[in-house]
Design a protein around this motif. Structure first.
Motif, PDB file in Angstrom:
ATOM      1  N   GLU A 165      -2.967   9.278  -7.780  1.00 14.03           N
ATOM      2  CA  GLU A 165      -3.917   8.569  -6.789  1.00 14.03           C
ATOM      3  C   GLU A 165      -2.926   7.351  -6.549  1.00 14.03           C
ATOM      4  N   PHE A 166      -3.304   6.633  -5.464  1.00 15.92           N
ATOM      5  CA  PHE A 166      -2.995   5.455  -5.095  1.00 15.92           C
ATOM      6  C   PHE A 166      -3.958   4.284  -5.226  1.00 15.92           C
ATOM      7  N   LEU A 167      -3.657   3.329  -5.631  1.00 17.22           N
ATOM      8  CA  LEU A 167      -4.558   2.235  -5.562  1.00 17.22           C
ATOM      9  C   LEU A 167      -4.535   1.634  -3.970  1.00 17.22           C
ATOM     10  N   ALA A 168      -5.839   1.536  -3.388  1.00 14.51           N
ATOM     11  CA  ALA A 168      -5.893   1.345  -2.143  1.00 14.51           C
ATOM     12  C   ALA A 168      -5.840  -0.259  -1.805  1.00 14.51           C
ATOM     13  N   THR A 169      -5.306  -0.644  -0.726  1.00 10.42           N
ATOM     14  CA  THR A 169      -5.073  -2.150  -0.405  1.00 10.42           C
ATOM     15  C   THR A 169      -6.402  -2.627   0.450  1.00 10.42           C
ATOM     16  N   VAL A 170      -6.513  -3.841   0.617  1.00  7.65           N
ATOM     17  CA  VAL A 170      -8.038  -4.234   1.389  1.00  7.65           C
ATOM     18  C   VAL A 170      -7.972  -3.687   2.783  1.00  7.65           C
ATOM     19  N   ASP A 171      -7.071  -3.018   3.400  1.00  9.64           N
ATOM     20  CA  ASP A 171      -7.072  -2.556   4.582  1.00  9.64           C
ATOM     21  C   ASP A 171      -7.816  -1.105   4.409  1.00  9.64           C
TER      22      ASP A 171
ATOM     23  N   LEU B 280     -10.544   8.986   0.141  1.00  6.16           N
ATOM     24  CA  LEU B 280     -10.504   7.581  -0.169  1.00  6.16           C
ATOM     25  C   LEU B 280     -12.211   7.216  -0.754  1.00  6.16           C
ATOM     26  N   TYR B 281     -12.102   6.746  -2.052  1.00  3.46           N
ATOM     27  CA  TYR B 281     -13.307   6.629  -2.415  1.00  3.46           C
ATOM     28  C   TYR B 281     -13.292   5.110  -3.551  1.00  3.46           C
ATOM     29  N   THR B 282     -14.429   4.757  -3.776  1.00  8.66           N
ATOM     30  CA  THR B 282     -14.703   3.782  -4.765  1.00  8.66           C
ATOM     31  C   THR B 282     -14.975   4.121  -6.064  1.00  8.66           C
ATOM     32  N   SER B 283     -14.380   3.613  -7.190  1.00  4.96           N
ATOM     33  CA  SER B 283     -14.556   4.049  -8.338  1.00  4.96           C
ATOM     34  C   SER B 283     -15.696   3.519  -9.130  1.00  4.96           C
ATOM     35  N   CYS B 284     -16.193   3.829 -10.186  1.00  4.78           N
ATOM     36  CA  CYS B 284     -17.417   3.526 -10.744  1.00  4.78           C
ATOM     37  C   CYS B 284     -17.220   1.870 -11.271  1.00  4.78           C
ATOM     38  N   ALA B 285     -15.921   1.428 -11.315  1.00  2.82           N
ATOM     39  CA  ALA B 285     -15.831   0.112 -11.474  1.00  2.82           C
ATOM     40  C   ALA B 285     -15.660  -0.993 -10.429  1.00  2.82           C
ATOM     41  N   GLY B 286     -15.692  -0.040  -9.277  1.00  4.13           N
ATOM     42  CA  GLY B 286     -15.594  -0.820  -7.805  1.00  4.13           C
ATOM     43  C   GLY B 286     -14.352  -0.970  -7.246  1.00  4.13           C
ATOM     44  N   GLN B 287     -13.365  -0.089  -7.842  1.00  2.00           N
ATOM     45  CA  GLN B 287     -11.976  -0.267  -7.320  1.00  2.00           C
ATOM     46  C   GLN B 287     -11.607   0.840  -6.336  1.00  2.00           C
ATOM     47  N   ARG B 288     -11.156   0.517  -5.367  1.00  2.00           N
ATOM     48  CA  ARG B 288     -10.877   1.527  -3.997  1.00  2.00           C
ATOM     49  C   ARG B 288      -9.598   2.267  -4.292  1.00  2.00           C
ATOM     50  N   ARG B 289      -9.794   3.531  -4.431  1.00  2.00           N
ATOM     51  CA  ARG B 289      -8.635   4.565  -4.427  1.00  2.00           C
ATOM     52  C   ARG B 289      -8.290   5.522  -3.651  1.00  2.00           C
ATOM     53  N   LEU B 290      -6.948   6.056  -3.758  1.00  2.00           N
ATOM     54  CA  LEU B 290      -6.998   7.253  -2.593  1.00  2.00           C
ATOM     55  C   LEU B 290      -6.362   8.552  -3.912  1.00  2.00           C
TER      56      LEU B 290
ATOM     57  N   GLY C 292       0.822  -1.229   0.010  1.00  2.00           N
ATOM     58  CA  GLY C 292      -0.064   0.088   0.120  1.00  2.00           C
ATOM     59  C   GLY C 292       0.700   1.064   0.004  1.00  2.00           C
ATOM     60  N   PRO C 293       0.281   2.381   0.059  1.00  2.00           N
ATOM     61  CA  PRO C 293       1.004   3.651  -0.032  1.00  2.00           C
ATOM     62  C   PRO C 293       1.827   3.875   1.130  1.00  2.00           C
ATOM     63  N   LEU C 294       3.126   4.642   0.869  1.00  2.00           N
ATOM     64  CA  LEU C 294       3.694   4.931   2.087  1.00  2.00           C
ATOM     65  C   LEU C 294       3.313   6.195   2.751  1.00  2.00           C
TER      66      LEU C 294
END
Length: 1118
Positions: free
Chosen positions: A509-515, A836-846, A445-447
């Motif tokens: 943007e960072f791709l968010a991890t499951v955390d 921190l949000y969920t994109s239209c495709a269901g991807q969690r991003r920062l 995940g992001p540092l």
């Protein structure tokens, strides 16, 4: 960006990025294109700056603006202005006219042509301030305004929009033949003596550092003049004009660097004989023959206490004078009816929004705005420019009220300038700017900083050879994980800094991890549920048929990620009146199935499988359903509706499907059926201007707040489309959309033939726009300041996290900061917005935005780096929230006081000493009074008789999440003349100021404020123009209130249609056109938007408000 296009694909950071190629090369930094300016979402609009007035329902006429009779004799109106019904419009609009009408310069004359008199240097001796002047006359003395520069603390860097402060000072009119002959034994005024014709302006002179000029007065030539106090024993020059004290000339063009306006000056400074040959300096600062006293003016001012460090020379004690501080506030309705002598203030002598916008466009529109330097003030929102991200977020994402903030809280309190940022995290960018790059750090995940949890950004300092980094927000030293380690170069920078967006860019943007996901599992793609009111009103108006037909094609355009072939969003359908109907549209069914839930008190969803479906899989069943709905309810007689249970049902459906999503509600009437959230009609105009007025903006019941809280927890955003024929209590119905990050659209008295285009356009844009779901935003700051207050459409369960069930590219969150420690000039201040949000495709991003600001120990640096448009955006939101808890009058007074304190602090601490009779405005804030007056006159704070309670609640919630460009044009509308520029010209016409005085009855004008679009047709427009635009042969045959122009094959028609289309493309909502003919009943509605004039609801004209601000500032200084 075309709303039908999906957002450009954003590959994970590991892959080659669009225009990110060659990130190693700093030269073509970020691969972003050069200086050609893109069409921004709010493209270059040459128009008036923010003005806001809001439309009352179409067709409602207003009382005439004044009862003034036409003047007995009228001077010939200049041709550019046209004889507007024989007399200058300003006089009609702003009150009873004088019996002798003054001649005016052409109304649309650009400021550049306003003349400057020869520069006269100010004496260097410190001048004592004048006494608080006397009653009826600050306004009288602002009459012939002159502009003179106070000495600025330092010359500004070129290209930035600031210079020496602006100052207006008193000038005077010569007694030209128009008003009577000169007193015996006096020479003609200087300009005539020198052989100039009366109307010819003096030549423009050098830059205005400590200099002064007098723009031409209406009427005759003016003297070269200088700022200076009155000499004792002399009377006022200038014609007596019979006007009430509150009647003003119409509004103004621009002030120049150094805008000073004068009311009563204090004792004179020492005079040097070398100043100007031929004439003594007169009491009002003009050179020229002295004139005798005028009626209603006492003799000069008494001596005042001095504010300077040294007293001036002793003055003889003059006779007592009137006290201008007794002038009533122009904002109040209790203005004295009696007539008083009044000078005309030349509208072109006070700061013009149009001029400021045009100057900024010319100075800053051609070069890219590179964000590498800390604390740079960006170009105005009205300027078309390209942004190059080199370490700070683009102004499209964050704009601040000031880019140089005081080092201490004491200094901030003294200046009273609010420290705020307007943040638009998902802003759409013009085509020439790349979307933020997506960085994937894999499972780690992001540092982040271990202590304050700030995300890695370009301002983090790597130490110990790159093995550790120091947080720029809290100074904590953190270890660098082995997989992230990289060596440092000789400057201490990582050698891969330009390969990593988070080390070199302001936004990424960072791709968010499951955390970062709810319940530690990745989210499902979101769903859209369409919930349609099928009561009698909705069926009868044609709404249901129109909507069902549109949805068949619209469902092909749901938002999708990157290059995806089809949208991942699933859809569901509900109809309702007093009960709810759910539809099973499973792909395996031959026909849709309807399930009715009549127990609205205990709402549940009767089916799971088949309710939310993929559009392509279930297309046949969905089309069949949309065909059947209008027929099924065609004969309904049910008029009552429910509302809260409908939202409850949608939220429960999303909860059962374990996904976030959006409800689209189409609703027509006050929900009076027995059910939770039932409302009663509580509209009461008698509460206006009483202490109970605030209840009109508050929700009737707490049901909707608790429902909104549940929606936010589920990530259920609500967009509400209202179609009321009468009161529906917008203040209560908009609570859920407002707290979930949704939008409200309102179509009063909806008729398919008139409103179809507007509704369908808004619906298409709303369904297609990219949205972030189930979002949380936090703003972190470096030590010394912290975020203390938030404005916008969201919910907060604690003091730091902004929770948004949905967030789209039009919404902003405004954040106010306060000091909690001392800041240092060296290190500046940092902001980091993390969404921190969920994109239209269901991807969690920062999504991360960083911005570095400067800090200052000198007030002058603060005032030199402010942005008025952002300041007004903040002040409007602050006021619009204030009406929920305080009487409207208190809110308005608070705004006026704060503005006066800001300007008085500048006057006292930053401007060079000068006569107290001058109003001195900082260059960056010279438009603060005109814009603030527009906010004060807005329908929320000062409603006209035809503005409904629902209109006010609707505007209040709309402005709450507007961005700076939207509030700019909303509060100060753009007025564009259509027949002045050549037909072949492809550029947008130059705007004129929003005042009736600028209208010529031989012209056609477009006025827009982001929500409304008016086409005003003058009574003397050429027959050929009428034929080309309206396809009728004369003015009388044009249909007033027309909302669609005929499409004709001629250059003028194509040009106007093209301009209307381009204006609509710049705005987030479709602007319906209304054609208004001069002297028609609809003209009252149009004049409501001419914000520089006095309003029917009692709002002051720009000139009067400027006089009032001057009085307020003087009271603070004395």
């Amino acid at each position: 960006m075309n709303v039908n296009q999906s957002a450009p694909p954003v590959p994970p950071y590991g892959q080659p990025q669009p225009v990110y190629a060659g990130y190693h090369h700093q030269s073509s930094y970020g691969g972003q294109p050069g200086s050609t300016a893109p069409p921004t979402p709010y493209g270059a609009y040459n128009g008036p700056v923010p003005g806001y007035q809001q439309t009352p329902p179409p067709g409602v006429s207003r009382a005439p603006p004044s009862s003034g009779a036409p003047p007995a004799s009228t001077a010939q109106a200049p041709c550019a202005q046209g004889a507007y019904g024989q007399f200058g419009q300003g006089d009609v609009q702003n009150g009873p006219s004088s019996t002798i009408q003054m001649q005016r310069l052409p109304g649309s004359q650009p400021f550049g042509s306003a003349p400057l008199a020869p520069v006269v240097s100010q004496p260097t001796v410190l001048q004592p301030y004048g006494p608080p002047p006397t009653s009826a006359q600050v306004t009288a003395q602002l009459a012939g305004m002159q502009i003179s520069g106070a000495v600025a603390p330092a010359p500004p860097p070129s290209g930035l929009g600031y210079g020496p402060p602006t100052s207006l000072a008193s000038g005077s009119f010569p007694n030209s033949g128009l008003y009577g002959s000169y007193p015996q034994g006096q020479a003609a005024p200087l300009s005539q003596a020198q052989g100039h014709s009366g109307a010819q302006p003096p030549q423009r002179s050098a830059p205005l550092q400590a200099s002064s000029f007098t723009p031409p007065a209406s009427g005759g030539p003016r003297m070269p003049s200088m700022t200076g106090p009155l000499l004792l024993g002399q009377g006022f020059g200038g014609p007596p004009v019979n006007q009430p004290n509150h009647v003003s000339s119409p509004p103004p063009q621009a002030l120049h660097p150094g805008t000073q306006m004068t009311g009563p000056p204090g004792p004179p400074p020492p005079m040097h004989s070398s100043q100007q040959p031929g004439y003594q300096l007169q009491q009002n600062g003009s050179f020229g023959p002295a004139r005798g006293p005028q009626p209603n003016y006492g003799s000069p001012y008494p001596v005042a206490p001095t504010f300077g460090s040294q007293p001036g020379p002793p003055q003889p004690l003059p006779p007592k004078r009137l006290d201008p501080d007794a002038i009533p506030s122009p904002q109040l309705n209790e203005l004295p009816p009696q007539q008083k002598t009044r000078h005309r203030i030349d509208p072109d002598a006070i700061p013009s929004p149009i001029q400021v916008i045009e100057d900024d466009r010319n100075n800053r529109g051609s070069e890219p705005f590179v964000t590498g330097v800390r604390g740079q003030v960006p170009p105005l929102v009205t300027t078309n420019f390209v942004v190059k991200d080199q370490g700070n977020a683009s102004p499209r994402y964050i704009r601040c009220t000031s880019y140089n903030i005081p080092c201490t809280s004491d200094m901030a309190k003294q200046a009273q300038v609010p420290l705020a940022a307007v943040i638009k995290p998902l802003a759409r960018l013009p085509p020439k700017e790349a979307s933020p790059y997506v960085v994937d750090h894999g499972e780690s995940g992001p540092l982040r900083c271990n202590r304050c949890k700030a995300y890695m950004c370009p301002y983090m300092q790597f130490v110990e050879g790159g093995r550790r980094f120091q947080c720029c927000f809290c100074s904590c030293i953190n270890d660098v994980p082995p997989q992230y380690f990289q060596h440092l170069d000789h400057t201490g920078k990582r050698v891969d800094a330009y390969d990593r967006p988070e080390l070199s860019l302001g936004s990424y943007e960072f791709l968010a991890t499951v955390d970062y996901c709810k319940n530690n599992k990745f989210p499902s793609p979101p769903a859209f549920i369409f919930m349609i009111d099928v009561s009698y009103n909705a069926i009868r108006s044609g709404l249901v048929g129109l909507l069902c037909e549109e949805l068949k094609s619209l469902l092909d355009f749901l938002p999708r990620e990157g290059g995806a072939e089809e949208s991942a969003i699933r859809v569901g359908f509900v109809t309702y009146n007093k009960v709810l109907h759910f539809y099973n549209v499973k792909s395996s069914l031959a026909q849709p199935q309807m399930m009715v839930v009549s127990d609205v008190a205990d709402m549940f969803v009767p089916l799971l499988d088949g309710f939310l479906v993929n559009v392509n899989e279930s297309r046949a069943v969905i089309t069949s359903l949309l065909d059947q709905i209008p027929e099924m309810f065609a004969d309904t007689r049910e008029t009552e509706t429910v509302f809260a249970p409908v939202i409850q049902a949608g939220m429960e459906a999303l909860k059962a499907a374990e996904c976030a999503g959006k409800l689209f509600l189409f609703h027509t009437s006050l929900p009076i059926a027995e059910a939770p959230g039932k409302l009663k009609n509580r509209d009461d105009r008698k509460l206006i201007n009483t202490d109970k007025e605030k209840t009109l903006f508050q929700p009737q019941t707490g049901t909707y707040q608790s429902l909104a809280k549940e929606c936010v927890a589920q990530g259920c955003c609500v967009d509400l489309f209202l179609f009321p024929n009468q009161y529906v209590d917008v203040a209560t119905l908009s609570v859920v959309p407002q707290l979930t990050g949704g939008s409200v659209y309102k179509y009063t008295c909806f008729q398919v033939e008139n409103d179809q285009e507007r509704f369908l356009s808004d619906l298409r844009r709303d369904v297609q726009k990219v949205v972030g779901f189930d979002a949380v935003m936090r703003v972190r700051t470096s030590t010394g300041i912290r975020a203390v207050d938030f404005f916008g459409a969201f919910y907060m369960s604690n003091t730091t996290d902004v929770e948004l069930a949905g967030l789209d590219g039009d919404k902003t969150v405004t954040v106010e900061f306060k000091h909690d420690d001392r800041l240092s000039e060296e290190s500046g201040a940092l902001l980091q917005c993390a969404l921190l949000y969920t994109s239209c495709a269901g991807q969690r991003r920062l999504r991360i935005h960083n911005l570095a600001l400067n800090c200052c120990t000198q007030l002058a640096d603060l005032y030199r780096n402010c942005e008025t448009d952002t300041l007004i955006n903040y002040m409007a939101k602050f006021a619009y929230r204030g009406v929920l808890n305080s009487p409207v009058k208190t809110v308005r007074d608070t705004l006026i006081t704060q503005c006066a304190q800001i300007l008085a602090c500048y006057r006292k601490n930053c401007a060079s000493p000068s006569s107290a009779g001058q109003l001195i405005l900082p260059e960056c804030m010279k438009l603060l009074p005109v814009y603030l007056n527009c906010v004060l006159k807005s329908d929320v704070l000062q409603p006209g008789a035809e503005v409904t309670t629902d209109d006010r609640a609707y505007i209040r919630q709309l402005v709450t999440s507007m961005d700076v460009a939207e509030t700019n044009v909303f509060f100060y509308p753009r007025l564009l003349p259509l027949t002045k520029s050549p037909i072949e010209s492809t550029t947008e016409p130059l705007a004129v100021r929003a005042s009736e005085e600028r209208l010529s009855n031989g012209d056609i004008y477009l006025l827009e404020n982001g929500l409304n679009l008016f086409l005003w047709v003058g009574a003397s427009v050429q027959q050929g123009v009428v034929q080309s635009l309206f396809s009728v042969s004369s003015f009388s045959q044009i249909t007033s209130g027309l909302s669609i122009l005929p499409v004709l094959d001629n250059p003028l028609s194509k040009k106007v249609q093209g301009l209307i289309d381009s204006l609509r493309a710049q705005r987030s909502r479709y602007m319906k056109l209304i054609v208004v003919k001069q002297e028609d009943k609809l003209e009252m509605l149009f004049k409501h938007f001419l914000v520089e004039d006095k309003s029917l609801s009692g709002g002051a004209s720009y000139v009067d408000f400027l006089c009032h601000m001057h009085k307020e500032i003087r009271q603070l200084l004395s």
